[in-house]
Design a protein around this motif. Structure first.
Motif, PDB file in Angstrom:
ATOM      1  N   VAL A  56       0.847  -1.190   0.000  1.00 48.50           N
ATOM      2  CA  VAL A  56       0.000   0.000   0.000  1.00 48.50           C
ATOM      3  C   VAL A  56       0.882   1.238   0.000  1.00 48.50           C
ATOM      4  O   VAL A  56       1.843   1.327   0.767  1.00 48.50           O
ATOM      5  CB  VAL A  56      -0.945   0.024   1.225  1.00 48.50           C
ATOM      6  CG1 VAL A  56      -1.818   1.270   1.199  1.00 48.50           C
ATOM      7  CG2 VAL A  56      -1.809  -1.230   1.256  1.00 48.50           C
ATOM      8  N   GLU A  58       0.464   5.363   0.312  1.00 44.84           N
ATOM      9  CA  GLU A  58      -0.347   6.554   0.535  1.00 44.84           C
ATOM     10  C   GLU A  58       0.372   7.751  -0.087  1.00 44.84           C
ATOM     11  O   GLU A  58       1.527   8.012   0.240  1.00 44.84           O
ATOM     12  CB  GLU A  58      -0.561   6.781   2.037  1.00 44.84           C
ATOM     13  CG  GLU A  58      -1.319   5.657   2.729  1.00 44.84           C
ATOM     14  CD  GLU A  58      -1.499   5.920   4.204  1.00 44.84           C
ATOM     15  OE1 GLU A  58      -1.071   7.005   4.671  1.00 44.84           O
ATOM     16  OE2 GLU A  58      -2.058   5.055   4.896  1.00 44.84           O
ATOM     17  N   THR A  59      -0.309   8.449  -0.960  1.00 44.13           N
ATOM     18  CA  THR A  59       0.351   9.505  -1.702  1.00 44.13           C
ATOM     19  C   THR A  59      -0.626  10.612  -2.061  1.00 44.13           C
ATOM     20  O   THR A  59      -1.835  10.504  -1.809  1.00 44.13           O
ATOM     21  CB  THR A  59       0.978   8.935  -2.994  1.00 44.13           C
ATOM     22  OG1 THR A  59       1.721   9.951  -3.660  1.00 44.13           O
ATOM     23  CG2 THR A  59      -0.091   8.396  -3.927  1.00 44.13           C
ATOM     24  N   LYS A  60      -0.097  11.678  -2.646  1.00 40.35           N
ATOM     25  CA  LYS A  60      -0.883  12.763  -3.220  1.00 40.35           C
ATOM     26  C   LYS A  60      -0.541  12.835  -4.699  1.00 40.35           C
ATOM     27  O   LYS A  60       0.627  12.917  -5.071  1.00 40.35           O
ATOM     28  CB  LYS A  60      -0.566  14.102  -2.538  1.00 40.35           C
ATOM     29  CG  LYS A  60      -1.191  14.265  -1.156  1.00 40.35           C
ATOM     30  CD  LYS A  60      -0.850  15.635  -0.590  1.00 40.35           C
ATOM     31  CE  LYS A  60      -1.564  15.883   0.722  1.00 40.35           C
ATOM     32  NZ  LYS A  60      -3.015  16.075   0.509  1.00 40.35           N
ATOM     33  N   CYS A  94      -7.569   4.253  -4.665  1.00 40.82           N
ATOM     34  CA  CYS A  94      -8.742   4.708  -3.927  1.00 40.82           C
ATOM     35  C   CYS A  94      -8.551   6.184  -3.575  1.00 40.82           C
ATOM     36  O   CYS A  94      -7.478   6.573  -3.106  1.00 40.82           O
ATOM     37  CB  CYS A  94      -8.944   3.885  -2.651  1.00 40.82           C
ATOM     38  SG  CYS A  94      -8.973   2.091  -2.916  1.00 40.82           S
ATOM     39  N   TRP A  95      -9.587   6.968  -3.784  1.00 38.60           N
ATOM     40  CA  TRP A  95      -9.496   8.394  -3.490  1.00 38.60           C
ATOM     41  C   TRP A  95     -10.853   8.901  -3.001  1.00 38.60           C
ATOM     42  O   TRP A  95     -11.885   8.299  -3.293  1.00 38.60           O
ATOM     43  CB  TRP A  95      -9.031   9.159  -4.726  1.00 38.60           C
ATOM     44  CG  TRP A  95     -10.035   9.274  -5.834  1.00 38.60           C
ATOM     45  CD1 TRP A  95     -10.841  10.336  -6.118  1.00 38.60           C
ATOM     46  CD2 TRP A  95     -10.349   8.272  -6.824  1.00 38.60           C
ATOM     47  NE1 TRP A  95     -11.616  10.068  -7.214  1.00 38.60           N
ATOM     48  CE2 TRP A  95     -11.333   8.827  -7.662  1.00 38.60           C
ATOM     49  CE3 TRP A  95      -9.882   6.976  -7.078  1.00 38.60           C
ATOM     50  CZ2 TRP A  95     -11.876   8.111  -8.740  1.00 38.60           C
ATOM     51  CZ3 TRP A  95     -10.418   6.268  -8.136  1.00 38.60           C
ATOM     52  CH2 TRP A  95     -11.394   6.833  -8.950  1.00 38.60           C
ATOM     53  N   ASP A 178      -5.666  13.134  -2.635  1.00 34.71           N
ATOM     54  CA  ASP A 178      -5.216  12.124  -1.674  1.00 34.71           C
ATOM     55  C   ASP A 178      -5.639  10.747  -2.180  1.00 34.71           C
ATOM     56  O   ASP A 178      -6.825  10.516  -2.465  1.00 34.71           O
ATOM     57  CB  ASP A 178      -5.830  12.377  -0.297  1.00 34.71           C
ATOM     58  CG  ASP A 178      -5.392  13.710   0.279  1.00 34.71           C
ATOM     59  OD1 ASP A 178      -4.200  14.029   0.178  1.00 34.71           O
ATOM     60  OD2 ASP A 178      -6.247  14.436   0.826  1.00 34.71           O
ATOM     61  N   ASP A 180      -4.733   6.252  -2.171  1.00 27.75           N
ATOM     62  CA  ASP A 180      -4.037   5.036  -1.750  1.00 27.75           C
ATOM     63  C   ASP A 180      -3.905   4.132  -2.969  1.00 27.75           C
ATOM     64  O   ASP A 180      -4.903   3.811  -3.627  1.00 27.75           O
ATOM     65  CB  ASP A 180      -4.801   4.301  -0.651  1.00 27.75           C
ATOM     66  CG  ASP A 180      -4.790   5.044   0.672  1.00 27.75           C
ATOM     67  OD1 ASP A 180      -3.933   5.938   0.836  1.00 27.75           O
ATOM     68  OD2 ASP A 180      -5.644   4.752   1.528  1.00 27.75           O
TER      69      ASP A 180
END
Length: 234
Positions: A56, A58-60, A94-95, A178, A180
């Protein structure tokens, strides 16, 4: 009473609008032997996803409204490593639904990207932007990566903003989204590993329901077999 009946529906709809999902499914290719010349995969400084250590991310994600160039917004690149040859995987992004965005996900073999000028140019532009911004690589640690050839793929994500606002600044510079990014291997190439607990839960409920229904059925048969009481005579 009506409020009680509608409450589950309201909760369900609130949950469904909480996030959006886009995905792509692929089979892991065989190990690719890359020439020992620059640039090496580690030199690209891409964020990496690996099923065993970092599934996974998590990012922008920076986005842009569709235009003639590029027609699908901005492109970002990632590296999928440590794959099992022939195994089915899916990559999901996913956002939040509060950030309307259109995503396109594509996976490419390493050698295919290096041999395709259009893809290689996009990858080079993205890695150069990361280096200029001083972004560090996140994902699987280098000590977890085997030195020999392995099954790996490039992941390209195209992100285009899909909203309209009267705010001119917001339309010219849409905020980053945002998100994932999830790399999910399939179990027996049938269903994603993340659905394993759900499948176990459904199996347990089904078995319990089968035994419970049998118990209820036998109780009903015993009640039906009891002789009816004789009418009382004065």
């Amino acid at each position: 009473m009506r409020v009680t009946l509608w409450l589950p529906c309201i909760v369900t709809h609130v949950w469904t609008v909480n996030a959006n999902v886009e995905k792509t499914i692929f089979l892991a290719p065989g190990p690719a032997a890359l020439p020992n010349v620059p640039p090496a995969l580690d030199d690209l400084r891409l964020d990496t996803l690996e099923p065993a250590y970092s599934p996974v991310l998590e990012t922008k994600l920076a986005v842009q409204f569709p235009a003639a160039a590029p027609p699908r917004g901005l492109e970002s690149w990632y590296l999928l490593r440590g794959l099992d040859e022939g195994r089915r995987y899916e990559v999901r992004i996913c956002w939040p639904a509060t950030q309307p965005t259109d995503f396109w996900l594509d996976t490419y073999p390493i050698t295919h990207v290096f041999n395709t000028p259009e893809l290689l140019s996009s990858l080079a532009t993205y890695t150069q932007q990361r280096q200029e911004l001083g972004l560090e690589t996140t994902g699987v640690l280098k000590e977890h990566l085997p030195s020999q050839s392995q099954s790996a793929l490039f992941l390209r994500i195209q992100a285009a903003a899909s909203f309209y606002s009267s705010n001119r600044t917001l339309m010219e510079h849409p905020p980053a989204v945002d998100a994932d990014i999830i790399l999910d291997p399939y179990i027996l190439n049938i269903f994603p590993r993340s659905l394993g607990p759900v499948a176990i839960y459904i199996g347990v409920v089904a078995v319990a329901a089968w035994f419970l229904s049998g118990y209820i059925y036998r109780c009903l048969l015993s009640i039906a077999a009891e002789p009816s009481p004789r009418p009382h005579t004065d």
